[in-house]
Write an enzyme that holds these catalytic residues in place. Sequence first.
Site, mmCIF file in Angstrom:
data_model
loop_
_atom_site.group_PDB
_atom_site.id
_atom_site.type_symbol
_atom_site.label_atom_id
_atom_site.label_comp_id
_atom_site.label_asym_id
_atom_site.label_seq_id
_atom_site.Cartn_x
_atom_site.Cartn_y
_atom_site.Cartn_z
ATOM 1 N N GLY A 8 2.443 2.236 10.682
ATOM 2 C CA GLY A 8 3.385 3.342 10.501
ATOM 3 C C GLY A 8 4.098 3.760 11.778
ATOM 4 N N GLY A 40 2.762 -1.060 4.262
ATOM 5 C CA GLY A 40 2.818 0.357 3.906
ATOM 6 C C GLY A 40 4.250 0.790 3.692
ATOM 7 N N GLY A 41 4.867 1.339 4.746
ATOM 8 C CA GLY A 41 6.215 1.917 4.655
ATOM 9 C C GLY A 41 7.228 1.030 3.936
ATOM 10 N N GLU A 76 -6.983 4.635 7.915
ATOM 11 C CA GLU A 76 -6.804 6.073 7.613
ATOM 12 C C GLU A 76 -8.061 6.638 6.962
ATOM 13 O OE1 GLU A 76 -3.109 5.552 5.518
ATOM 14 O OE2 GLU A 76 -2.139 5.059 7.422
ATOM 15 N N GLU A 78 -5.343 -5.040 10.714
ATOM 16 C CA GLU A 78 -4.333 -4.012 10.895
ATOM 17 C C GLU A 78 -4.597 -3.276 12.203
ATOM 18 O OE1 GLU A 78 -2.487 -2.826 6.912
ATOM 19 O OE2 GLU A 78 -4.195 -1.518 7.215
ATOM 20 N N HIS A 121 -9.598 1.058 4.979
ATOM 21 C CA HIS A 121 -8.322 1.267 5.671
ATOM 22 C C HIS A 121 -8.551 2.202 6.852
ATOM 23 C CE1 HIS A 121 -4.206 2.527 6.470
ATOM 24 N NE2 HIS A 121 -3.821 1.449 5.815
ATOM 25 N N ASN A 143 0.867 -1.184 0.000
ATOM 26 C CA ASN A 143 0.000 0.000 0.000
ATOM 27 C C ASN A 143 0.901 1.231 0.000
ATOM 28 O OD1 ASN A 143 -1.816 2.046 0.520
ATOM 29 N ND2 ASN A 143 -2.270 1.412 2.631
ATOM 30 N N TRP A 144 1.019 1.854 -1.175
ATOM 31 C CA TRP A 144 1.948 2.989 -1.297
ATOM 32 C C TRP A 144 1.371 4.266 -0.676
ATOM 33 C CZ3 TRP A 144 3.940 2.620 -7.107
ATOM 34 C CH2 TRP A 144 4.670 1.426 -7.251
ATOM 35 N N LYS A 145 0.108 4.247 -0.331
ATOM 36 C CA LYS A 145 -0.573 5.440 0.218
ATOM 37 C C LYS A 145 -0.331 6.644 -0.713
ATOM 38 C CE LYS A 145 0.107 3.510 4.774
ATOM 39 N NZ LYS A 145 -0.052 3.686 6.195
ATOM 40 N N SER A 147 3.425 -2.192 10.342
ATOM 41 C CA SER A 147 4.889 -2.222 10.489
ATOM 42 C C SER A 147 5.504 -3.583 10.169
ATOM 43 C CB SER A 147 5.299 -1.747 11.894
ATOM 44 O OG SER A 147 4.864 -0.418 12.083
HETATM 45 C C1 PEP Z 1 -0.856 0.139 6.082
HETATM 46 O O1 PEP Z 1 -1.010 1.334 5.982
HETATM 47 O O2 PEP Z 1 -1.688 -0.629 5.585
HETATM 48 C C2 PEP Z 1 0.315 -0.339 6.817
HETATM 49 C C3 PEP Z 1 0.312 -1.553 7.287
HETATM 50 O O3 PEP Z 1 1.354 0.549 6.989
HETATM 51 P P1 PEP Z 1 2.791 0.238 7.659
HETATM 52 O O4 PEP Z 1 3.305 -1.022 7.046
HETATM 53 O O5 PEP Z 1 3.629 1.433 7.291
HETATM 54 O O6 PEP Z 1 2.568 0.104 9.121
#
Ligand code: PEP
Length: 255
Positions: free
Chosen positions: A173, A234-235, A97, A167, A95, A9-11, A213
């Site tokens: 993040g 994500g990251g 967010e 999640e 998600h 997930n590049w956001k 994470s």
């Molecule tokens: C996400 O936003 O779906 C996520 C899991 O982010 P991160 O890996 O950065 O925690």
Amino acid sequence: MRKFLIAGNWKMNLNASDGADLANDVVSFVGKQTSVNVCICPPFTSMEAVAKSVEGSNVLLGAQNMHPEASGAYTGEISAVMLRHLFCSHVILGHSERREYFKESDAFINEKVKTALNSNLKPILCVGETLEQRESGQTSEIVRTQIQGGLSGILGSQADGLVIAYEPVWAIGTGKTATPEMAQEVHAEIRSLLGSQINEEVANRTRILYGGSMKAENAMELLAQEDIDGGLIGGASLKGNSFNAIIEAAIELSA
Ligand code: PEP
């Protein structure tokens, strides 16, 4: 056996040209291997460039959101039909967010899940508790409400391709990861909810991803848990080497 799905997930990151470069990196790493499914979810502006990079490869294309209607006066929104036109196979829905910053409710997310399933798009329905909710012992209740609401009215015959992502919001993040045991406990609960809400067959075949994470250093022990069928990342999906290292862990575990 459920095949691992590793989704990035590049956001709101990377322009079309940087996105195409990163997608090319992932495509060359994945090569011909098919033991693990890999999907990348760029922002809408990079979707077409990334679609070209992954064309003909074993890397799938996903979106980060969509509107439940097929078309119409919804300024700033994107429909399932538009995503299918770019050969998108997956769409992240609900998600945390989007739930937090855009006030998306379970009812609205449910409309999107239904549209995605009816449009041949595989929804990745995200659920998870905040730190406050975990600390006050509400994790199971929150996850149950989100699963029941998000999947309301969905029959077994419609649930083909459904993916769930657990999640924990406090792990997204932040660098904090749920321990493999903590994650496994909630994943098992989600699987049992799928059984009671839809049916046992759907519960057994639905992939439940962990997100929060996940990185090369912890991927192996998380993915080794019985009910963890992949990751939503994500990251660590923003750099070829870190994302590819997670894919590699999944390939090793599948061997
Ligand atoms: C996400 O936003 O779906 C996520 C899991 O982010 P991160 O890996 O950065 O925690």
